[in-house]
Write a protein that holds these residues in place. Structure first.
Motif, PDB file in Angstrom:
ATOM      1  N   ALA A 180       0.857  -1.186   0.000  1.00 50.65           N
ATOM      2  CA  ALA A 180       0.000   0.000   0.000  1.00 50.65           C
ATOM      3  C   ALA A 180       0.894   1.238   0.000  1.00 50.65           C
ATOM      4  O   ALA A 180       1.953   1.247   0.632  1.00 50.65           O
ATOM      5  N   ILE A 181       0.487   2.281  -0.716  1.00 48.63           N
ATOM      6  CA  ILE A 181       1.288   3.501  -0.820  1.00 48.63           C
ATOM      7  C   ILE A 181       0.373   4.713  -0.650  1.00 48.63           C
ATOM      8  O   ILE A 181      -0.748   4.735  -1.165  1.00 48.63           O
ATOM      9  N   ALA A 182       0.870   5.709   0.080  1.00 48.99           N
ATOM     10  CA  ALA A 182       0.117   6.949   0.235  1.00 48.99           C
ATOM     11  C   ALA A 182       1.081   8.119   0.342  1.00 48.99           C
ATOM     12  O   ALA A 182       2.222   7.964   0.782  1.00 48.99           O
ATOM     13  N   ILE A 183       0.616   9.292  -0.086  1.00 56.72           N
ATOM     14  CA  ILE A 183       1.390  10.528   0.047  1.00 56.72           C
ATOM     15  C   ILE A 183       0.519  11.545   0.777  1.00 56.72           C
ATOM     16  O   ILE A 183      -0.652  11.745   0.434  1.00 56.72           O
ATOM     17  N   ALA A 184       1.091  12.163   1.809  1.00 56.08           N
ATOM     18  CA  ALA A 184       0.394  13.203   2.560  1.00 56.08           C
ATOM     19  C   ALA A 184       1.342  14.373   2.777  1.00 56.08           C
ATOM     20  O   ALA A 184       2.568  14.199   2.754  1.00 56.08           O
ATOM     21  N   ASP A 185       0.789  15.564   2.975  1.00 55.61           N
ATOM     22  CA  ASP A 185       1.652  16.708   3.235  1.00 55.61           C
ATOM     23  C   ASP A 185       1.857  16.877   4.740  1.00 55.61           C
ATOM     24  O   ASP A 185       1.312  16.118   5.550  1.00 55.61           O
ATOM     25  N   ASN A 186       2.676  17.869   5.123  1.00 54.63           N
ATOM     26  CA  ASN A 186       3.017  18.024   6.537  1.00 54.63           C
ATOM     27  C   ASN A 186       1.850  18.513   7.386  1.00 54.63           C
ATOM     28  O   ASN A 186       1.955  18.562   8.609  1.00 54.63           O
ATOM     29  N   ASP A 187       0.729  18.845   6.762  1.00 60.34           N
ATOM     30  CA  ASP A 187      -0.490  19.165   7.499  1.00 60.34           C
ATOM     31  C   ASP A 187      -1.411  17.953   7.604  1.00 60.34           C
ATOM     32  O   ASP A 187      -2.590  18.079   7.968  1.00 60.34           O
ATOM     33  N   ALA A 210       1.144  12.956  12.672  1.00 61.89           N
ATOM     34  CA  ALA A 210       0.582  13.454  13.930  1.00 61.89           C
ATOM     35  C   ALA A 210       1.511  13.164  15.101  1.00 61.89           C
ATOM     36  O   ALA A 210       1.543  13.918  16.085  1.00 61.89           O
ATOM     37  N   ALA A 211       2.286  12.077  14.989  1.00 63.61           N
ATOM     38  CA  ALA A 211       3.228  11.713  16.056  1.00 63.61           C
ATOM     39  C   ALA A 211       4.528  12.497  15.955  1.00 63.61           C
ATOM     40  O   ALA A 211       5.441  12.290  16.762  1.00 63.61           O
ATOM     41  N   GLY A 212       4.616  13.376  14.954  1.00 65.54           N
ATOM     42  CA  GLY A 212       5.798  14.219  14.827  1.00 65.54           C
ATOM     43  C   GLY A 212       6.871  13.694  13.906  1.00 65.54           C
ATOM     44  O   GLY A 212       7.962  14.263  13.816  1.00 65.54           O
TER      45      GLY A 212
END
Length: 513
Positions: A180-187, A210-212
């Motif tokens: 599985a692959i996902a891309i998220a931004d720093n927000d 969220a955990a930093g």
């Protein structure tokens, strides 16, 4: 006992060599190995050792083959010997019987059971070198298979990236890696999410952010292994790509992930640049279609990134015997140009040739260097520096002929002697009368029998009569090449040891291009 499996050591994850298992080794019937317990494990190497204190000579994650020669008088010490092997990194023991011991000693078996490592017996008539050879042969086979897999997947990712669709790119990577692959931004906003086998990487990458955790790292959540790649920054925004599955990632898979991340970065982080470039191409195409070019200004605008300060370019034609080598050379060139913020100007000419444009100020050495190590796998023909609007089809055709006449791994500049005289009608007629019949005979035989005599002879001539280089280009053994050349000499009644005859046949090859 129900065949327990010893957990793979963490050191095996991501190693350059694909691990094998003792189960695989025990299934080699020709080796006649006999297991003495139910344990199984992975290993990376196999070695022999007859030292009483072998700790400094043990390769981590290896099988140790021993006859126990140092313990003929003290078999009870074999328990401490096993302790030493395991602490040094050994993961299994192959014991040869029929020499120092007729059977596998019980102290060794007891210690192996205590450490939960496999023990197998090697019969007297099976030399240790046979076991080692079987392992190394399989490792080489898997390494070659892995290299082909990596090249095939990266080429497919390149094609997917060209489409401009990042979802298609990650979908292809997910299918190839079974992850599985996902891309998220720093927000923690998920930009792309491709689940696989019930795993949602989007949820995991959001929890990670969220955990930093906002940097490249490897981690584990329960049974899930995940790799996070930090993509390039765009102002105060940065994207993170996470790949998740239930098994570890090995070196080639990590390389594919880095490649995928780089392509995704281009598609996600630079949409304005890509849109501007695409708009410029659309404008140029429309101007050419309508014939509204304002005295060449549209083409001149497009060519501004290819010329030097005097408006000159150098046309370069690159030929390869293997299309994959040509693609690799193009990829390396593109990467090096990108590192210097330079655009790539290229055009496929035939399946084995491409045209590239360099600035007119580039010298021969600089051009060849831009293709990196892949220059050894292609033939490069370079034209002189000319004004961009003086570049013609005739100019390119001449470079194509010169590329055909150049051996793989070599290059020719604009001041090398040209062979255009070979294409004069009177020369072609003479060559047809003297040497072309040889290739006609070989080509007919190849078509009829599925052989490669014509190609073998052509490469042999282009590569200066070097059998080793010819074998490498064909992917064949030297003996195979020698056998084919002997057959050609006998069938066509030509003496390939005669340099003059080889030169004459080489002229035929060039003239037939």
């Amino acid at each position: 006992m129900a065949n327990p499996v010893r957990a793979a050591e963490p050191a095996l994850a991501g190693t350059a060599t694909s691990p094998l298992t003792t189960d695989w080794l025990l299934q080699r019937q020709s080796l006649e190995l006999t297991p003495h317990n139910g344990w199984s494990t992975q290993f990376l190497d196999i070695q022999t050792n007859e030292l009483k204190k072998p700790a400094d000579f043990i390769i981590a994650n290896s099988i140790i083959l021993t006859l126990g020669m140092s313990f003929t008088d003290t078999p009870e010490a074999l328990g401490d010997y096993v302790d030493t092997l395991v602490h040094a990194g050994a993961v299994a023991i192959g014991f040869g019987t029929g020499y120092a011991f007729e059977t596998v000693p019980q102290p060794l078996l007891d210690a192996a059971e205590r450490h939960r490592i496999p023990v197998f017996e090697v019969p007297p008539h099976i030399p240790f070198i046979s076991v080692i050879h079987a392992v190394h042969k399989e490792q080489a086979r898997r390494a070659a298979q892995g290299e082909r897999w990596q090249q095939r997947v990266q080429q497919q990712l390149n094609k997917d990236a060209v489409s401009g669709d990042v979802h298609r790119l990650l979908g292809s990577a997910s299918a190839s890696l079974q992850a599985a692959i996902a891309i998220a931004d720093n927000d923690a906003r998920v930009l792309v999410n491709v689940p696989f086998d019930g795993i949602d990487a989007g949820e995991l990458v959001v929890a990670d952010i969220a955990a930093g955790h906002r940097h490249s790292r490897a981690g584990r959540t329960g049974e899930l292994v995940h790799l996070t790649q930090r993509l390039s920054e765009q102002g105060d925004r940065v994207n993170l790509m996470m790949v998740v599955r239930r098994s570890s990632f090995h070196t080639r898979e990590r390389s594919v992930l880095q490649h995928c991340g780089g392509l995704a970065d281009i598609l996600l982080q630079r949409p304005t640049f890509l849109r501007a470039a695409r708009s410029e191409m659309n404008s140029l195409a429309l101007a050419l279609l309508l014939g509204i070019d304002q005295e060449g200004s549209s083409v001149a605008h497009a060519m501004r990134h290819a010329v030097d300060s005097q408006g000159r370019v150098r046309a370069v034609v690159v030929r390869a015997d293997d299309p994959a080598a040509l693609m690799a050379a193009r990829t390396t060139l593109d990467s090096r140009l990108q590192a210097h913020s330079r655009a790539l100007f290229s055009l496929p000419l035939e399946t084995d040739m491409q045209l590239f444009l360099f600035r007119g100020s580039r010298d021969d050495h600089d051009i060849v260097e831009h293709f990196g190590p892949e220059a050894r796998e292609v033939a490069i023909a370079m034209g002189a520096a000319i004004r961009w609007n003086e570049l013609s089809r005739e100019h390119v055709a001449e470079l194509m002929r010169r590329a055909r006449a150049t051996a793989t791994g070599a290059h020719v500049g604009p001041f090398n002697v040209k062979a255009s005289w070979l294409h004069r009608p009177e020369v072609l007629s003479a060559l047809q009368a003297r040497g072309a019949e040889t290739f006609d005979v070989l080509s007919a035989a190849d078509e009829r029998d599925g052989t490669e005599y014509a190609r073998t002879l052509e490469l042999y001539l282009r590569l200066g009569g070097h059998i080793g280089d010819t074998a490498a280009a064909l992917g064949a053994h030297r003996h195979t090449v020698r056998s084919r050349l002997a057959h050609i000499s006998e069938t066509c009644n030509v003496d390939l040891s005669d340099a003059v005859i080889r030169a004459e046949l080489l002229f035929v090859v060039i003239a037939r291009d």
